[in-house]
Design a protein around this motif. Sequence first.
Motif, short mmCIF file in Angstrom:
data_model
loop_
_atom_site.label_atom_id
_atom_site.label_comp_id
_atom_site.label_asym_id
_atom_site.label_seq_id
_atom_site.Cartn_x
_atom_site.Cartn_y
_atom_site.Cartn_z
N PHE A 140 20.99 129.48 23.63
CA PHE A 140 20.58 130.81 23.19
C PHE A 140 19.64 131.44 24.22
O PHE A 140 18.66 130.84 24.64
CB PHE A 140 19.86 130.74 21.85
CG PHE A 140 19.29 132.06 21.39
CD1 PHE A 140 20.13 133.09 21.00
CD2 PHE A 140 17.92 132.28 21.37
CE1 PHE A 140 19.61 134.31 20.58
CE2 PHE A 140 17.39 133.49 20.96
CZ PHE A 140 18.25 134.50 20.56
N ILE A 143 18.12 133.50 9.60
CA ILE A 143 17.54 132.62 10.62
C ILE A 143 17.63 131.16 10.19
O ILE A 143 18.08 130.29 10.95
CB ILE A 143 16.07 133.02 10.90
CG1 ILE A 143 16.01 134.35 11.66
CG2 ILE A 143 15.37 131.93 11.72
CD1 ILE A 143 14.61 134.90 11.84
N VAL A 157 12.80 136.97 18.64
CA VAL A 157 14.25 137.12 18.46
C VAL A 157 14.64 138.44 17.80
O VAL A 157 15.77 138.89 17.96
CB VAL A 157 14.85 135.94 17.66
CG1 VAL A 157 14.65 134.63 18.40
CG2 VAL A 157 14.28 135.87 16.24
N TYR A 158 13.71 139.09 17.07
CA TYR A 158 14.12 140.27 16.33
C TYR A 158 12.91 141.05 15.83
O TYR A 158 11.85 140.46 15.56
CB TYR A 158 14.99 139.87 15.12
CG TYR A 158 15.57 141.04 14.35
CD1 TYR A 158 16.51 141.87 14.94
CD2 TYR A 158 15.17 141.32 13.05
CE1 TYR A 158 17.04 142.96 14.25
CE2 TYR A 158 15.70 142.39 12.35
CZ TYR A 158 16.63 143.22 12.95
OH TYR A 158 17.15 144.29 12.27
N LEU A 213 15.47 126.64 18.68
CA LEU A 213 16.51 127.60 19.06
C LEU A 213 17.85 126.89 19.28
O LEU A 213 17.87 125.76 19.78
CB LEU A 213 16.11 128.33 20.34
CG LEU A 213 14.94 129.31 20.24
CD1 LEU A 213 14.50 129.76 21.63
CD2 LEU A 213 15.33 130.51 19.39
N SER A 262 24.65 134.25 16.12
CA SER A 262 23.59 134.27 17.12
C SER A 262 22.34 134.87 16.53
O SER A 262 22.40 135.79 15.69
CB SER A 262 24.03 135.10 18.34
OG SER A 262 22.94 135.35 19.20
N LEU A 263 21.17 134.38 16.96
CA LEU A 263 19.91 134.95 16.50
C LEU A 263 19.67 136.34 17.06
O LEU A 263 18.71 137.01 16.68
CB LEU A 263 18.75 134.03 16.88
CG LEU A 263 18.61 132.75 16.03
CD1 LEU A 263 17.51 131.87 16.58
CD2 LEU A 263 18.33 133.10 14.57
N ALA A 264 20.52 136.79 17.96
CA ALA A 264 20.44 138.17 18.44
C ALA A 264 21.20 139.12 17.52
O ALA A 264 21.16 140.33 17.72
CB ALA A 264 20.99 138.27 19.86
N ARG A 288 9.74 132.17 20.89
CA ARG A 288 10.50 133.26 21.48
C ARG A 288 10.74 134.34 20.42
O ARG A 288 11.14 134.05 19.29
CB ARG A 288 11.84 132.77 22.05
CG ARG A 288 11.68 131.90 23.28
CD ARG A 288 11.11 132.70 24.45
NE ARG A 288 10.90 131.89 25.64
CZ ARG A 288 9.75 131.32 25.97
NH1 ARG A 288 8.68 131.47 25.18
NH2 ARG A 288 9.64 130.62 27.08
N PRO A 345 17.08 134.36 24.61
CA PRO A 345 16.35 135.36 23.83
C PRO A 345 16.51 136.76 24.43
O PRO A 345 16.55 136.91 25.65
CB PRO A 345 14.89 134.88 23.93
CG PRO A 345 14.98 133.43 24.26
CD PRO A 345 16.21 133.28 25.11
#
Length: 558
Positions: free
Chosen positions: A525, A357, A504-505, A521, A333-335, A502, A527
Amino acid sequence: MTGPSAQPLAGLFRGFRMVLSVQCGEGDLLAALAELQVPCVGLDRDEDNVGSCRERKLVAWQGEWRTLAFHRRKFDGIHVDVTRVDDWDAEFGMFLGILGDALLPQGLLVLSGATDLREAAEAALPAGLEIHTSSRSAVLLSRRPDPAPKPSEFPVLAPYADAFAGCSNVLDLGCGVGRFLDALHVRDVAGSGIESDPDLASECQARGLHAEHGDAGLLASRPGRYDGIHVGGILEALSVESAERLLALCHHALASRGRLLVRTAKATHGPDTLMHMVQTAGFENAETGVAPQDPSNYFLFATRSEVESETSPASHEVPCDTSSHGINGPLTSLADLERHERRVFSQGGEDGVIAAIFELIGTTNRHYVEFGCGDGVQCNTAKLRKDGWDGLLMDGMATPATDEAVIHKEWITADNIDELFRKHGVPDEPDLVSIDLDGNDYWVWQKLSSRPRVVVAEYNANLAVDQALTIPHDPEHQWDGSDYYGASLRALESLGRAKGYRLVYCNAAGVNAFFVREDCLPDGFEPPTIGDVYRAPNFWYRGYRQLPNLARRMDEVH
């Protein structure tokens, strides 16, 4: 300065990261804080006092306390000699409110110089402040902490790696593929690992990290070699007897006063049991706790005693196998980007985050643009260039430090950014654009017509997360080294959302924010919120922040 002498007063702020002296006079408190190596600035309405401070090489600005309404959440310590503040008691509620807003959570506000301050503070105490202690002519107030952060759903490393700041030779027992070694490296801590699983050890070595295939028994022949040992994700699979052997081996391999950090699941060997084990092994100053971001685990931190062991531990086989540990798994996950921070050429962990990513969303033209790239060696796209990407580097002043980096000397503004992209043949949708101008970042991205799939933008972490602020557009702006630069995360997040991106980090150093275009994305997902993503100033992973410039104000944007 009236009231207590500067030295005892400065002692209240020992170890603080940013202190403000309101009505600082000629700077006696600032000088005492500087002797303690406490970052500090002064504010005084008298121009001559400000001049005297600057003659002493102290940082001070001209202004009065209402100026602080534009500088929220910047100080963990503030001192005010109220006898030098005009009509402080006539507007005491507003006075305390503005000072309280300028404090960081759990920050300390010290008021001195007048009698009956406690009574006045109690009568006008704003929400968020509480009285800590008081005397006849001084009162100490503190700002209440923010609500606890939302626990991470994914493995975290930062709070544990921070425990080894300043070490020079740290061992990670059960190093897996090397995620914790990466976290040490971005903090400029040299580390090596031992891993029982041969495939994980090989993968760690293939990533250029120093790792050995073996078990904890290797430590029997390494007395006093390390000044830090991290034990993460191992104890879950060990019996009490094996855990005791492992801790004895750690004690043997640590130098005097060396640090031990054990991180384990709450269901394994309770804190009391583990505390008894480390004390039996010869450790002292042991304490247990839970990192707010990682509630499913607890940690034990201890130091090796100065007393040498009379006997060396036997070389028992104690496995260091983390093959089932979540920290070694692939990105899902991008989280889940914190454990992927890795520095190869970037200043912090940006290399690893960018790679993670694109591992998840894929690449298209493998084209990048980075402006504000510095010398082209330590930047966000140097690794991409080494990996065969094509791209454009632009900087207004820097010259390349290597022949491999071709830097186009361009003064970048909001008015010419599109023209520069056309001039240098940038595709309409490059895979990555990295923005680091130390100034007009917000305005340049706002005007950029290109639609990169990923944007990395420096944000000003010194600014409160709930404020959308940026410096006014100034094509000639040059950073003065203060906190007057760029834009807040809230401003960039709002701009990104308006442009179809969005957030993401944000990296753990509190420097760069990562945005992904909505159509790139992964399906489903969600955000994270800006509050979950924001990282406070932690420059060079040492908790540093820039000195505030109290003479200049930022613009609010929507």
